[in-house]
Enzyme design. Structure first.
Site, PDB file in Angstrom:
ATOM      1  N   ILE A  61       0.878  -1.198  -0.095  1.00 57.60           N
ATOM      2  CA  ILE A  61       0.086  -0.028  -0.110  1.00 57.60           C
ATOM      3  C   ILE A  61       0.926   1.311  -0.095  1.00 57.60           C
ATOM      4  O   ILE A  61       1.916   1.356   0.666  1.00 57.60           O
ATOM      5  CB  ILE A  61      -1.045   0.128   1.094  1.00 57.60           C
ATOM      6  CG1 ILE A  61      -1.856   1.204   1.266  1.00 57.60           C
ATOM      7  CG2 ILE A  61      -0.257  -0.089   2.640  1.00 57.60           C
ATOM      8  CD1 ILE A  61      -3.158   1.157   2.257  1.00 57.60           C
ATOM      9  N   VAL A  63       0.936   5.710  -0.811  1.00 54.59           N
ATOM     10  CA  VAL A  63       0.206   7.025  -1.314  1.00 54.59           C
ATOM     11  C   VAL A  63       1.550   8.012  -1.627  1.00 54.59           C
ATOM     12  O   VAL A  63       2.400   8.000  -0.872  1.00 54.59           O
ATOM     13  CB  VAL A  63      -0.550   7.718  -0.144  1.00 54.59           C
ATOM     14  CG1 VAL A  63      -1.138   8.990  -0.297  1.00 54.59           C
ATOM     15  CG2 VAL A  63      -1.720   6.505   0.555  1.00 54.59           C
ATOM     16  N   GLU A  95       2.318  -7.342   7.070  1.00 54.32           N
ATOM     17  CA  GLU A  95       3.636  -7.365   7.644  1.00 54.32           C
ATOM     18  C   GLU A  95       3.948  -5.798   7.476  1.00 54.32           C
ATOM     19  O   GLU A  95       3.772  -5.340   6.438  1.00 54.32           O
ATOM     20  CB  GLU A  95       4.605  -8.116   6.905  1.00 54.32           C
ATOM     21  CG  GLU A  95       4.158  -9.695   7.379  1.00 54.32           C
ATOM     22  CD  GLU A  95       4.522 -10.659   6.164  1.00 54.32           C
ATOM     23  OE1 GLU A  95       4.933 -10.222   5.239  1.00 54.32           O
ATOM     24  OE2 GLU A  95       4.294 -11.731   6.269  1.00 54.32           O
ATOM     25  N   ASN A 100       8.102   1.794  11.123  1.00 54.26           N
ATOM     26  CA  ASN A 100       7.268   2.362  10.144  1.00 54.26           C
ATOM     27  C   ASN A 100       6.026   3.021  10.803  1.00 54.26           C
ATOM     28  O   ASN A 100       4.924   2.663  10.804  1.00 54.26           O
ATOM     29  CB  ASN A 100       6.737   1.577   8.881  1.00 54.26           C
ATOM     30  CG  ASN A 100       6.157   2.236   7.835  1.00 54.26           C
ATOM     31  OD1 ASN A 100       5.443   3.495   7.893  1.00 54.26           O
ATOM     32  ND2 ASN A 100       6.114   1.448   6.628  1.00 54.26           N
ATOM     33  N   TYR A 107      -2.776   1.544  10.239  1.00 57.08           N
ATOM     34  CA  TYR A 107      -3.298   0.388  10.467  1.00 57.08           C
ATOM     35  C   TYR A 107      -4.115   0.310  12.003  1.00 57.08           C
ATOM     36  O   TYR A 107      -5.192  -0.231  12.171  1.00 57.08           O
ATOM     37  CB  TYR A 107      -2.164  -0.889  10.712  1.00 57.08           C
ATOM     38  CG  TYR A 107      -1.557  -0.612   9.153  1.00 57.08           C
ATOM     39  CD1 TYR A 107      -2.184  -0.687   7.995  1.00 57.08           C
ATOM     40  CD2 TYR A 107      -0.225  -0.974   9.099  1.00 57.08           C
ATOM     41  CE1 TYR A 107      -1.564  -0.807   6.785  1.00 57.08           C
ATOM     42  CE2 TYR A 107       0.394  -1.109   7.843  1.00 57.08           C
ATOM     43  CZ  TYR A 107      -0.244  -0.978   6.724  1.00 57.08           C
ATOM     44  OH  TYR A 107       0.370  -0.996   5.248  1.00 57.08           O
TER      45      TYR A 107
HETATM   46  C1  LIG Z   1       1.183   4.609   5.304  1.00 58.85           C
HETATM   47  C2  LIG Z   1       0.498   5.395   4.314  1.00 58.85           C
HETATM   48  C3  LIG Z   1       0.049   4.498   3.356  1.00 58.85           C
HETATM   49  C4  LIG Z   1      -0.425   6.223   5.019  1.00 58.85           C
HETATM   50  O1  LIG Z   1      -1.545   6.704   3.941  1.00 58.85           O
HETATM   51  P1  LIG Z   1      -1.971   8.014   4.194  1.00 58.85           P
HETATM   52  O2  LIG Z   1      -2.866   8.614   3.043  1.00 58.85           O
HETATM   53  O3  LIG Z   1      -0.982   9.169   4.244  1.00 58.85           O
HETATM   54  O4  LIG Z   1      -2.950   7.928   5.529  1.00 58.85           O
HETATM   55  P2  LIG Z   1      -4.200   8.754   5.962  1.00 58.85           P
HETATM   56  O5  LIG Z   1      -4.204  10.379   5.605  1.00 58.85           O
HETATM   57  O6  LIG Z   1      -5.211   8.083   5.184  1.00 58.85           O
HETATM   58  O7  LIG Z   1      -3.994   8.581   7.502  1.00 58.85           O
HETATM   59  C5  LIG Z   1      -5.173   7.848   8.356  1.00 58.85           C
HETATM   60  C6  LIG Z   1      -4.614   7.798   9.719  1.00 58.85           C
HETATM   61  O8  LIG Z   1      -3.316   6.936   9.636  1.00 58.85           O
HETATM   62  C7  LIG Z   1      -2.546   7.642  10.731  1.00 58.85           C
HETATM   63  N1  LIG Z   1      -1.291   8.335   9.935  1.00 58.85           N
HETATM   64  C8  LIG Z   1      -1.014   8.529   8.932  1.00 58.85           C
HETATM   65  N2  LIG Z   1      -0.098   8.995   8.709  1.00 58.85           N
HETATM   66  C9  LIG Z   1       0.599   9.278   9.974  1.00 58.85           C
HETATM   67  C10 LIG Z   1       1.926   9.466  10.234  1.00 58.85           C
HETATM   68  N3  LIG Z   1       2.838  10.018   9.396  1.00 58.85           N
HETATM   69  N4  LIG Z   1       2.158   9.613  11.674  1.00 58.85           N
HETATM   70  C11 LIG Z   1       1.340   8.998  12.307  1.00 58.85           C
HETATM   71  N5  LIG Z   1       0.106   8.431  12.129  1.00 58.85           N
HETATM   72  C12 LIG Z   1      -0.307   8.591  10.694  1.00 58.85           C
HETATM   73  C13 LIG Z   1      -3.275   8.708  11.589  1.00 58.85           C
HETATM   74  O9  LIG Z   1      -4.154   7.953  12.405  1.00 58.85           O
HETATM   75  C14 LIG Z   1      -4.314   8.932  10.356  1.00 58.85           C
HETATM   76  O10 LIG Z   1      -5.585   9.523  10.888  1.00 58.85           O
HETATM   77  P3  LIG Z   1      -5.564  11.434  11.038  1.00 58.85           P
HETATM   78  O11 LIG Z   1      -4.934  12.030  10.010  1.00 58.85           O
HETATM   79  O12 LIG Z   1      -6.900  11.556  11.174  1.00 58.85           O
HETATM   80  O13 LIG Z   1      -4.496  11.345  12.297  1.00 58.85           O
HETATM   81  C15 LIG Z   1       1.622   6.350   3.654  1.00 58.85           C
HETATM   82  O14 LIG Z   1       2.327   7.172   4.678  1.00 58.85           O
HETATM   83  C16 LIG Z   1       2.578   5.906   2.730  1.00 58.85           C
HETATM   84  O15 LIG Z   1       2.509   5.590   1.525  1.00 58.85           O
HETATM   85  N6  LIG Z   1       3.681   5.354   3.071  1.00 58.85           N
HETATM   86  C17 LIG Z   1       4.964   5.111   2.526  1.00 58.85           C
HETATM   87  C18 LIG Z   1       4.401   3.547   1.917  1.00 58.85           C
HETATM   88  C19 LIG Z   1       4.379   2.519   3.263  1.00 58.85           C
HETATM   89  O16 LIG Z   1       5.007   2.864   4.235  1.00 58.85           O
HETATM   90  N7  LIG Z   1       3.418   1.577   2.853  1.00 58.85           N
HETATM   91  C20 LIG Z   1       3.109   0.686   3.984  1.00 58.85           C
HETATM   92  C21 LIG Z   1       4.230  -0.526   3.906  1.00 58.85           C
HETATM   93  S1  LIG Z   1       3.730  -1.663   5.319  1.00 58.85           S
END
Ligand SMILES: CC(C)(COP(=O)(O)OP(=O)(O)OC[C@H]1O[C@@H](n2cnc3c(N)ncnc32)[C@H](O)[C@@H]1OP(=O)(O)O)[C@@H](O)C(=O)NCCC(=O)NCCS
Length: 146
Positions: A61, A63, A95, A100, A107
């Site tokens: 996953i 973004v 996993e 991270n 999650y």
């Molecule tokens: C992990 C990832 C997919 C999250 O996607 P995102 O669109 O930024 O997440 P969302 O905006 O939907 O956030 C939903 C909730 O997740 C948590 N969250 C998201 N980013 C966060 C951060 N940087 N720090 C702490 N909590 C976080 C929060 O609870 C958030 O809710 P809130 O914004 O109301 O506080 C994104 O950071 C990403 O692509 N990371 C790089 C790739 C990766 O690590 N993939 C997972 C591999 S296991």
């Protein structure tokens, strides 16, 4: 998806063939979040799942960094949860590296819980993996006997 992968070091390094293979697999599910106001629509993020009967796995996953923390990851997980539940999955596993924090934040905020620790799972850099699980059919609440 490969474009997002290039910008996110935390993402599993997949080849185009890996995505194509999953898309062609009857148990594969790839969801893509798009910004429809651009032409062509800009891909904001994606989530790749695989289901075998009643167990599913979130395999990847990501973004786009410019669109993180805007609810895209949450929307992808929610859409995946709904689709997999309709397809008969009872549980989703994944996993993740303990380091991270954004992924763990996402999650845990969606109801995943710590299922087990997988020692020495990741390389470059070396790290254990947390295996998280999400129940799609919470057990019925059993009333306590008087
Ligand atoms: C992990 C990832 C997919 C999250 O996607 P995102 O669109 O930024 O997440 P969302 O905006 O939907 O956030 C939903 C909730 O997740 C948590 N969250 C998201 N980013 C966060 C951060 N940087 N720090 C702490 N909590 C976080 C929060 O609870 C958030 O809710 P809130 O914004 O109301 O506080 C994104 O950071 C990403 O692509 N990371 C790089 C790739 C990766 O690590 N993939 C997972 C591999 S296991």
């Amino acid at each position: 998806m490969l474009g997002i992968q290039e910008r996110c070091d935390e993402l599993a390094r997949w080849l185009e063939a890996d995505y194509l293979g999953l898309a062609e697999d009857p148990g594969g599910l790839i969801l893509v979040a798009e910004l429809e106001t651009t032409e062509p629509p800009q891909i904001l993020g994606f989530a790749a799942f695989h289901r075998v009967i009643d167990e599913a796995e979130l395999r990847n996953i990501g973004v786009h960094p410019e669109h993180q923390r805007q609810g895209v990851g949450r929307a992808l997980l929610e859409a995946g949860r709904k689709r997999l539940r309709e397809a008969g999955a009872k549980r989703i596993f994944l996993e993740v590296r303990p380091s991270n924090e954004p992924a763990l934040g996402l999650y845990y905020s969606r109801g995943f819980w710590m299922y087990r620790l997988r020692k020495d799972y990741y390389r470059d850099p070396h790290e254990d993996a947390l295996v998280l699980a999400l129940e799609l059919f919470p057990p019925a609440v059993v009333p306590s006997t008087p």
